[in-house]
Design a protein around this motif. Structure first.
Motif, mmCIF file in Angstrom:
data_model
loop_
_atom_site.group_PDB
_atom_site.id
_atom_site.type_symbol
_atom_site.label_atom_id
_atom_site.label_comp_id
_atom_site.label_asym_id
_atom_site.label_seq_id
_atom_site.Cartn_x
_atom_site.Cartn_y
_atom_site.Cartn_z
ATOM 1 N N GLN A 285 0.873 -1.181 0.000
ATOM 2 C CA GLN A 285 0.000 0.000 0.000
ATOM 3 C C GLN A 285 0.900 1.217 0.000
ATOM 4 O OE1 GLN A 285 -3.677 -0.298 0.457
ATOM 5 N NE2 GLN A 285 -3.343 1.659 -0.584
ATOM 6 N N PHE A 286 0.922 1.942 -1.125
ATOM 7 C CA PHE A 286 1.868 3.053 -1.273
ATOM 8 C C PHE A 286 1.106 4.374 -1.395
ATOM 9 C CE2 PHE A 286 4.150 5.688 -4.565
ATOM 10 C CZ PHE A 286 5.101 6.191 -3.702
ATOM 11 N N THR A 287 1.432 5.323 -0.525
ATOM 12 C CA THR A 287 0.795 6.646 -0.583
ATOM 13 C C THR A 287 1.854 7.734 -0.665
ATOM 14 O OG1 THR A 287 -0.932 5.774 0.880
ATOM 15 C CG2 THR A 287 -0.924 8.152 0.487
ATOM 16 N N PRO A 288 1.947 8.407 -1.810
ATOM 17 C CA PRO A 288 2.901 9.518 -1.915
ATOM 18 C C PRO A 288 2.274 10.842 -1.482
ATOM 19 C CG PRO A 288 1.998 9.014 -4.086
ATOM 20 C CD PRO A 288 1.323 8.085 -3.100
ATOM 21 N N HIS A 289 3.108 11.725 -0.977
ATOM 22 C CA HIS A 289 2.689 13.071 -0.551
ATOM 23 C C HIS A 289 3.688 14.087 -1.093
ATOM 24 C CE1 HIS A 289 1.217 10.261 2.539
ATOM 25 N NE2 HIS A 289 0.317 11.135 2.902
ATOM 26 N N LEU A 290 3.216 15.315 -1.293
ATOM 27 C CA LEU A 290 4.082 16.400 -1.788
ATOM 28 C C LEU A 290 4.531 17.310 -0.660
ATOM 29 C CD1 LEU A 290 2.825 17.965 -5.125
ATOM 30 C CD2 LEU A 290 4.841 16.579 -4.687
ATOM 31 N N LEU A 291 5.830 17.352 -0.427
ATOM 32 C CA LEU A 291 6.411 18.224 0.594
ATOM 33 C C LEU A 291 6.773 19.587 -0.003
ATOM 34 C CD1 LEU A 291 9.081 15.890 2.212
ATOM 35 C CD2 LEU A 291 7.129 16.891 3.401
ATOM 36 N N PRO A 292 6.669 20.644 0.784
ATOM 37 C CA PRO A 292 7.149 21.950 0.317
ATOM 38 C C PRO A 292 8.672 22.070 0.457
ATOM 39 C CG PRO A 292 6.135 22.180 2.471
ATOM 40 C CD PRO A 292 5.979 20.731 2.063
ATOM 41 N N VAL A 293 9.376 21.178 -0.196
ATOM 42 C CA VAL A 293 10.850 21.224 -0.251
ATOM 43 C C VAL A 293 11.249 20.903 -1.692
ATOM 44 C CG1 VAL A 293 10.933 20.317 2.119
ATOM 45 C CG2 VAL A 293 11.426 18.809 0.224
ATOM 46 N N ASP A 294 12.453 21.270 -2.050
ATOM 47 C CA ASP A 294 12.923 21.020 -3.408
ATOM 48 C C ASP A 294 13.211 19.544 -3.657
ATOM 49 O OD1 ASP A 294 12.889 23.669 -4.226
ATOM 50 O OD2 ASP A 294 14.915 24.047 -3.505
ATOM 51 N N ARG A 295 14.028 18.974 -2.784
ATOM 52 C CA ARG A 295 14.565 17.637 -2.995
ATOM 53 C C ARG A 295 14.343 16.770 -1.777
ATOM 54 N NH1 ARG A 295 20.054 17.391 -5.710
ATOM 55 N NH2 ARG A 295 20.088 19.210 -7.029
ATOM 56 N N GLY A 296 14.356 15.458 -2.019
ATOM 57 C CA GLY A 296 14.369 14.545 -0.900
ATOM 58 C C GLY A 296 13.105 13.739 -0.778
ATOM 59 N N ILE A 297 13.278 12.499 -0.357
ATOM 60 C CA ILE A 297 12.150 11.612 -0.056
ATOM 61 C C ILE A 297 12.395 10.974 1.305
ATOM 62 C CG2 ILE A 297 11.049 9.403 -0.649
ATOM 63 C CD1 ILE A 297 11.483 10.065 -3.572
ATOM 64 N N VAL A 298 11.373 10.995 2.143
ATOM 65 C CA VAL A 298 11.359 10.174 3.349
ATOM 66 C C VAL A 298 10.222 9.177 3.197
ATOM 67 C CG1 VAL A 298 10.802 10.136 5.807
ATOM 68 C CG2 VAL A 298 12.418 11.819 4.933
ATOM 69 N N SER A 299 10.522 7.900 3.363
ATOM 70 C CA SER A 299 9.481 6.873 3.358
ATOM 71 C C SER A 299 9.375 6.264 4.748
ATOM 72 C CB SER A 299 9.802 5.774 2.337
ATOM 73 O OG SER A 299 9.680 6.268 1.025
ATOM 74 N N THR A 300 8.155 6.273 5.272
ATOM 75 C CA THR A 300 7.885 5.644 6.564
ATOM 76 C C THR A 300 7.128 4.359 6.272
ATOM 77 O OG1 THR A 300 7.687 7.882 7.438
ATOM 78 C CG2 THR A 300 6.997 6.081 8.881
#
Lengths: 344, 344, 344, 344
Positions: free
Chosen positions: C230-245
């Motif tokens: 079950q994969f849910t992506p979200h848009l952060l107000p940052v330029d770069r980077g991904i954190v996956s929990t």
């Protein structure tokens, strides 16, 4: 050839970590010592965890560096603390590159007037050179004490130097500067609390920021006139970077149409100056030692407008310090400083 | 008493949605019509989903408003489009508050010189009043066409008016302004692409931004001198807000120590002007119709420095338009405009 | 030894500019060609002005690379476009590293189901290796087509691989990911308009993001069970980077107290994996090829929680592509990839 | 009718200033007292300068409120401090709305286990009602002590309540929450230092955040099953707002296609719940008391995914407190709470 042994005095602030970021990939040097009185015994990567896996260096005390046979020392210490180190180590063989404001001004008297504190080492002012390589390259090469310029002054002085040295402008200059928050240091305070900065903007230290006299004093070394600088700093909701928008008025008779030629000629051999035909942006220099400069003349108002952009932690601090080191040792001025801007 | 029936022409932009945000809680009005040619038939809350549950209003075409017996109309249209509406509806009984730049300047000739397009309705320039209530309150009260000021001009003119009307300054003025991105409009473009804005900063339209002439022209109505304005706008990585840092030089003989009295006296009856003793910040006015102003004199350089802060979408657009409406109908000038700043 | 000649197909996007940022300082390669059909003839530094002074390279057309004797080609093209290049150049001697999604999945059928478009080159699926060096190092070394992984999948797969390969978890896995905006590409659109992103946050593509199947399919290659992601992506107000929990449940009998040993052992020889004892942050990996991973077991709920952080443009795209190239040519896996994180 | 006299205990934090922001425009109340032990004697607008011109209120000490004949008191105090006030003022006639966590849990024992400190007022747990109006409206109306919910719990509980009360889900629930920085309070610390937050993102308090038990305990009051909540909070680089992404699994036999009907029915009379057909965004609720909720079922994985968005300072604190006050006095539940979202 043996690599030069570097000491960094002061590990916990942004200038300390930027020095390490740059020097780790510098081909001619080894980081021999990083000091911190408050964190000695800890690993550098414990203080700055993003360095995990990149550096294995235990922080030591200043007194431990005596036995280390260092080749050069960078001072990443607060204003008012550097002067102690410089005084105490004046007889050591290694040159010192001081990133604080302690030896940038003309005299202890000027220092005391603008920094509101006494100075303990008058002789330092005689020994020091103001380390803007683009203006004082030859003087830097044989000095033992380099006063590395402030961030705002670097942006303002590099922006104005061609006009000032050419005697092209009237004596009143306005420098309206905008800086990222790292300029306020690593320590949390109300002024750097995220909700006080994010989506916000304001001026501060209007009329009395201490960089005013550093800008004015340095420009007046280049000039036969007596310039007056009106300097207004502002806090941007960004991490790094300074943009200075500078207003000056041509003297009567100056050939204003030649303005871009004047800049090209003045900076023709400088690897870190990029002249632009559009107003420069912070992200175009972020993470690098570049100073991007744009200058134009407005016929309608008879003003010059010069805009410069730097990364305050690199060209405005650690990068310029490394550039000065490169000059000291006669290396390629760009050694270790060929980073590509981080954009975005 | 029957509430006044409001029409808003143009629904999709920021000024349209801000007008609705403010007018929904205005005690004296009902929103009778919101128009959009591209989205007519849709609910307003489909265009701006954050209005779900707050407003039940279907978008209509401009031609549908004829039958609606409106009491006042706000034009939230782009420059160059408003003039058509104003010309076509000149004989209607309702007053028009135009948020575009189409009728802010002196003449069609000036408009064409700075907007690079022809103007089709010369008579509008004679009919219109420039809607800064703090300066032209009496003229606004009986006009049928109000040219609502631009965002940058509002901040610059309110900052300088006391000095200009008092004849206190020399003719050259520098306005260094920094604006949030909403000033660039609702439409996505490279200049508003998040990675081009975030953690970034730069100047734009140096020397030729069209607000230059709006500032200069309006100030010159207040002055017996001929002022020249050097205006430089910059893009801040924030949503809303403008800070203008303004430099001017006192005329010989001006009593510079009275500067704060001059401002206090000039704005003593104005509910939306707050004089501050520190440089004002965007978040202190965000979401409100306030203009916060700070002025100081620098003895060392003999300059006045004035700093003003507004929310570009409120005092710089929709809020000032509502303030103008309040004057038109003789209501309390602050009706519907008592929002507390959103901070943080 | 002669440096290898590199071709980069596609210059205008973020992956193209990141490849150049990294490869300019790579000791073993020369950038021989950068292509752009829309901008051919222009300088690369005209398309990305922050490269001024760093690279002198005119953009060419794809058809110009035939004569260039390239040693390896990177495809920085959109999904659906890469497949054409791969098909047309299948008989060339150089290996291709494709940064698009065109050859990452199991089969054309799966591709069509999740990408909603047909695939024109079935054979590519047989030729390609999925280029996560930490999992498929040996397979990568002798392949001619490397499907460089997606950004979200890199973060999710590296986070879960030790648990999956060890057969330690039940079949249902939840991956809650948060990404910077550069993941949405270089082109301005409503979703990337600064005022729509700044100070904002939301999920998107719930249930049907195409990276779901890339994560699930790759993990299932490591597993004897059939995992569901079950994969849910979200848009952060940052330029770069991904954190996956990432949430998973231990199988009965698994020794949950050994979790940190499992990760240490699994990644013991991997230079770009850093195991952390605190939840990792984007800025600790920004600008680098690191993947920082934290894993813990919650006794109260009987869940594993794994958190990984990468720079989506580096380990999630261009950096991993360079890492794959290093393996192809038998170089040190970290060549050109020793950047220090940009923090702050 | 006489307006009710309000006391606000604690002036310096965000909940204090948000209460004032809302209550200043509430039609039924007057702010009679605002206390601060550290700033007593100062004007409220000196502590929060953006209130200049909006409120003329001198801060007083708690002991000064005795003589004031207050009708209701809001406690904007830290955890561990509120309990003293509640105990000391238990015999006063006015009801108390406590925004701290001191009376939200089941018992002093639970409090001590999760807050790591002793509790001094056991009786408060018997007197208090947990103030989520959408769930406990009737109980709130006649209570003298209202434990105003935490910000994360508000978002999680409102998101899950329809599923839990309907007995529709299995016992394991995952709540992955992302919060703006104001949740960390008004005091500057390393975790809120701008360069540590901006362009950054990370999880914190994994497994042991004290809101876990508040969520779990409250949901279990609605349920005949024993739910376990895995709660992971993250810090967003935004000022305000919480998005919670919630994963749960339907029990066998549940009609998953009716999910949107279940939510519509459950919240059909609630003015502050807006059900959305797209994942909700922070800016769509910013500055308001709305909780926007989206729920969907994924057939492929057999999971429910619920996403809720609130403003942590309004529905997650001050706004919900005012909503509770409205219920206490029998006023329209939306009185003073009809703000339009601040977007952008």
């Amino acid at each position: 050839m043996r690599k030069k042994k570097i000491g960094i005095i002061g590990a916990t602030g942004y200038t300390g970590s930027e020095l390490v970021r740059i020097l780790l990939n510098h081909p001619e040097v080894d980081i021999a010592a990083i000091t911190s009185e408050s964190r000695k015994g800890d690993q550098f990567a414990e203080v700055h965890p993003f360095f995990r896996g990149l550096i294995d260096q235990q922080l030591v005390s200043i007194k431990d560096i005596e036995s280390m046979d260092l080749d050069v020392v960078f001072l990443a210490l607060p204003h008012g603390v550097s002067m102690d180190f410089v005084k105490d180590h004046a007889d050591k063989p290694y040159p010192v590159i001081d990133l604080s404001g302690d030896f940038r001004l003309d005299s202890p008297e000027t220092y005391e007037a603008w920094y509101n504190k006494g100075h303990i080492y008058q002789k330092g002012f005689e020994d020091a050179v103001y380390g803007i390589p683009e203006l004082f390259k030859e003087e830097i090469k044989d000095k033992k004490l380099i006063a590395n310029p402030g961030c705002y002054p670097t942006s303002a002085i590099l922006g104005l130097a061609p006009l000032v040295e050419g005697g092209m402008i009237e004596s009143q200059v306005i420098v309206d500067s905008k800086s990222g928050i790292t300029g306020a240091g690593v320590k949390a305070k109300a002024a750097t609390h995220f909700p006080n900065v994010n989506d916000n903007f304001k001026a501060y230290s209007v009329k009395n920021h201490r960089h005013t006299i550093e800008i004015e004093g340095t420009l007046n070394k280049l000039s036969s006139d007596e310039l007056k600088v009106q300097f207004t700093p502002h806090l941007l909701p960004v991490d790094r970077g300074i943009v200075s928008t500078i207003y000056s008025k041509p003297k009567t008779g100056v050939n204003t149409s030649k303005i871009s030629e004047v800049y090209k000629d003045f900076y023709k051999d400088e690897p870190f100056i990029r002249l632009t035909d559009q107003p420069p942006a912070i992200k175009e220099v972020r993470g690098t030692n570049y100073c991007d400069i744009y200058c134009t003349y407005d016929e309608r108002t008879d003003n010059f407008i010069t805009i410069s952009a730097i990364d305050n932690l690199v060209k405005g601090a650690a990068g310029q310090a490394v550039q000065n080191m490169n000059l000291l040792f006669g290396w390629d001025e760009t050694a270790g400083l060929r980073q590509v801007p981080m954009n975005p």
